[in-house]
Design a protein around this motif. Structure first.
Motif, PDB file in Angstrom:
ATOM      1  N   GLN A 168       0.809  -1.215   0.000  1.00 22.68           N
ATOM      2  CA  GLN A 168       0.000   0.000   0.000  1.00 22.68           C
ATOM      3  C   GLN A 168       0.846   1.269   0.000  1.00 22.68           C
ATOM      4  N   LYS A 169       2.070   1.197   0.486  1.00 24.78           N
ATOM      5  CA  LYS A 169       2.907   2.386   0.589  1.00 24.78           C
ATOM      6  C   LYS A 169       4.073   2.407  -0.387  1.00 24.78           C
ATOM      7  N   VAL A 170       4.372   1.284  -1.018  1.00 20.98           N
ATOM      8  CA  VAL A 170       5.538   1.239  -1.887  1.00 20.98           C
ATOM      9  C   VAL A 170       5.296   2.082  -3.135  1.00 20.98           C
ATOM     10  N   ARG A 171       6.349   2.690  -3.649  1.00 21.85           N
ATOM     11  CA  ARG A 171       6.282   3.490  -4.861  1.00 21.85           C
ATOM     12  C   ARG A 171       6.930   2.729  -6.011  1.00 21.85           C
ATOM     13  N   LEU A 172       6.339   2.893  -7.192  1.00 21.27           N
ATOM     14  CA  LEU A 172       6.883   2.201  -8.356  1.00 21.27           C
ATOM     15  C   LEU A 172       8.276   2.705  -8.699  1.00 21.27           C
ATOM     16  N   SER A 173       8.562   3.949  -8.381  1.00 20.66           N
ATOM     17  CA  SER A 173       9.888   4.488  -8.688  1.00 20.66           C
ATOM     18  C   SER A 173      10.975   3.867  -7.821  1.00 20.66           C
ATOM     19  N   GLU A 174      10.610   3.236  -6.702  1.00 26.06           N
ATOM     20  CA  GLU A 174      11.597   2.606  -5.823  1.00 26.06           C
ATOM     21  C   GLU A 174      11.875   1.154  -6.202  1.00 26.06           C
ATOM     22  N   ALA A 175      11.102   0.601  -7.133  1.00 27.57           N
ATOM     23  CA  ALA A 175      11.339  -0.776  -7.588  1.00 27.57           C
ATOM     24  C   ALA A 175      12.394  -0.732  -8.687  1.00 27.57           C
ATOM     25  N   ARG A 176      13.628  -0.676  -8.297  1.00 26.58           N
ATOM     26  CA  ARG A 176      14.740  -0.507  -9.241  1.00 26.58           C
ATOM     27  C   ARG A 176      15.491  -1.804  -9.519  1.00 26.58           C
ATOM     28  N   ARG A 177      15.489  -2.726  -8.560  1.00 22.81           N
ATOM     29  CA  ARG A 177      16.283  -3.953  -8.721  1.00 22.81           C
ATOM     30  C   ARG A 177      15.468  -5.159  -8.301  1.00 22.81           C
ATOM     31  N   VAL A 178      15.901  -6.336  -8.784  1.00 22.56           N
ATOM     32  CA  VAL A 178      15.255  -7.608  -8.467  1.00 22.56           C
ATOM     33  C   VAL A 178      16.346  -8.629  -8.163  1.00 22.56           C
ATOM     34  N   VAL A 179      16.182  -9.356  -7.059  1.00 25.29           N
ATOM     35  CA  VAL A 179      17.067 -10.477  -6.716  1.00 25.29           C
ATOM     36  C   VAL A 179      16.249 -11.754  -6.829  1.00 25.29           C
ATOM     37  N   LEU A 180      16.699 -12.659  -7.678  1.00 24.41           N
ATOM     38  CA  LEU A 180      15.970 -13.894  -7.961  1.00 24.41           C
ATOM     39  C   LEU A 180      16.699 -15.074  -7.338  1.00 24.41           C
ATOM     40  N   PHE A 181      15.946 -15.900  -6.580  1.00 30.54           N
ATOM     41  CA  PHE A 181      16.442 -17.164  -6.043  1.00 30.54           C
ATOM     42  C   PHE A 181      15.598 -18.279  -6.666  1.00 30.54           C
ATOM     43  N   HIS A 182      16.239 -19.134  -7.421  1.00 28.43           N
ATOM     44  CA  HIS A 182      15.544 -20.235  -8.087  1.00 28.43           C
ATOM     45  C   HIS A 182      16.101 -21.557  -7.578  1.00 28.43           C
ATOM     46  N   LEU A 183      15.210 -22.449  -7.142  1.00 26.50           N
ATOM     47  CA  LEU A 183      15.585 -23.763  -6.622  1.00 26.50           C
ATOM     48  C   LEU A 183      15.253 -24.825  -7.653  1.00 26.50           C
ATOM     49  N   ASP A 184      16.257 -25.587  -8.031  1.00 28.23           N
ATOM     50  CA  ASP A 184      16.061 -26.710  -8.951  1.00 28.23           C
ATOM     51  C   ASP A 184      15.589 -27.915  -8.143  1.00 28.23           C
TER      52      ASP A 184
END
Length: 392
Positions: A168-184
């Motif tokens: 509810q409070k997050v801003r789209l301009s602050e979504a700058r990076r993504v860290v992905l963890f994928h489990l095989d």
């Protein structure tokens, strides 16, 4: 003659500082190397710190004399919650991820890794992150829902490394990076990827995109700006947008800014911005590194110590578990007994030193008294001798 003074600029800060409670609850981390790991792993430490920014010690300097307890002692006052420890053995590289100050600790074997510089050098047009590291990344956990105990602990540890997101409070301009963890699911290996988020307009040609994103396009080969725009009327295969990767931004209502100034009559001027219609944007991810391929080896109850909750290669029976627990309890009791014995020895030594100091002070006082008595007797003898000489 008086000169007019310019109008003072008003500050309109969009970044709201965290309160003390929010700052204390925000996860923070130490990323360090243990032992002689070489320059490549030191560069990997710096890359991992970049992932954990801004809530990490980016310029932390380790010394050879530092031990694990040194970082644990300073973690409390600084509200540091997690520790990432890289080390090297004769056969492989290890990564330990622990919760401060009492665990648990996840032990990973680093099967493969690529530095951020290697990832960017392999790209034809690498993306420069810029100010993306001022905000915490978004965490994406893929294929961690099988319900196993070790999988649940891994998912919880990875998720708690970064601050939670308030939708509810997050801003789209602050979504700058993504860290992905994928489990095989088959190999039980964890893939770590680090991306930066780019948002671009949809439904326009490549030339128009360049006009929107650059200030001064190169028009020296064109007679008119229309030729520059129409040359890219047909999109290439790389410009075709996928429907799943597009988002619709909500329309912005007309807003009135604050009073821009006062007229001669004292009436305030109010400016209105035109309403911005809803438009579609394409979301693209550009990898900025580093890459890691990990395999979970074991999980310990404490911080790099304690009971082994899970082990990938060793399976113990109930009797072996009870025996190991008994040995660990005996070792802890012996350690506590030695600690108490050391404290008693230190107290005895201090008392002995205090007693010796008291005896030395008494000896000095007695010596001063004796010197005073002998000094008075010498003065009387001298007086009598002098009197006799005077009479004679």
């Amino acid at each position: 003659m008086t000169h007019g003074v310019g109008k003072r600029r008003k500050k309109r800060r969009t970044h709201v500082p965290l309160s003390e409670d929010d700052y204390a609850r925000t996860p923070k981390s130490f990323v360090i190397a243990s032992g002689d790991v070489g320059h490549l792993l030191h560069r990997l430490v710096r890359d991992l710190r970049r992932i954990m920014e801004p809530h990490t010690a980016s310029n932390l300097q380790e010394r050879k004399g530092n031990r694990l307890k040194d970082f644990v002692q300073v973690a409390g006052p600084l509200h540091v919650t997690h520790l990432l420890l890289l080390s090297r053995s004769d056969t492989h590289v290890n990564l330990r991820v622990g919760r401060l100050p009492r665990g648990p600790t996840l032990h990973f074997q680093v099967l493969e890794y690529a530095l951020a510089s290697d990832v960017l050098n392999a790209q034809a047009r690498p993306k420069s992150p810029g100010s993306d590291f001022k905000f915490s990344p978004l965490v994406v956990l893929n294929n961690f829902g099988d319900g196993r105990k070790d999988t649940t602990l891994m998912a919880s540890m990875f998720q708690n490394l970064f601050p939670p997101i308030n939708v509810q409070k997050v801003r789209l301009s602050e979504a700058r990076r993504v860290v992905l963890f994928h489990l095989d699911s088959e190999t039980r290996e964890v893939e770590l990827r680090h991306y930066t988020v780019a948002v671009k307009p949809v439904g326009i040609s490549k030339s128009v995109k360049q006009l929107l994103t650059t200030n001064l396009p190169d028009l020296n080969q064109f007679e008119d700006v229309g030729d520059y725009v129409l040359r890219g009327a047909y999109a290439s295969e790389s410009d075709v947008e996928d429907a799943e990767s597009t988002v619709t931004l909500p329309a912005r209502a007309a807003s009135a800014t604050g009073s821009a100034g006062t007229s001669a009559a004292g009436a305030s001027k109010t400016t209105k911005r035109p309403q911005r219609a809803a438009d579609q944007r394409a979301v693209r991810l550009a990898e900025i590194g580093p890459r890691l391929r990990l395999r979970l080896v074991k999980i310990q109850d404490g911080l790099c110590d304690g009971e082994v909750i899970f082990h990938q290669f060793v399976t113990r029976t109930k009797e072996q578990v009870r025996e190991a627990k008994k040995k660990r309890e005996e070792r802890d009791k012996e350690r506590a007994r030695r600690r108490e014995e050391q404290e008693l020895n230190v107290q005895r030594k201090r008392q002995r030193e205090d007693g010796d100091d008291g005896e030395e002070e008494e000896d000095d006082a007695m010596q001063e008294e004796d010197e005073g008595e002998y000094g008075d007797g010498d003065d009387d003898d001298d007086g009598e001798v002098a009197g006799v000489g005077a009479d004679g």
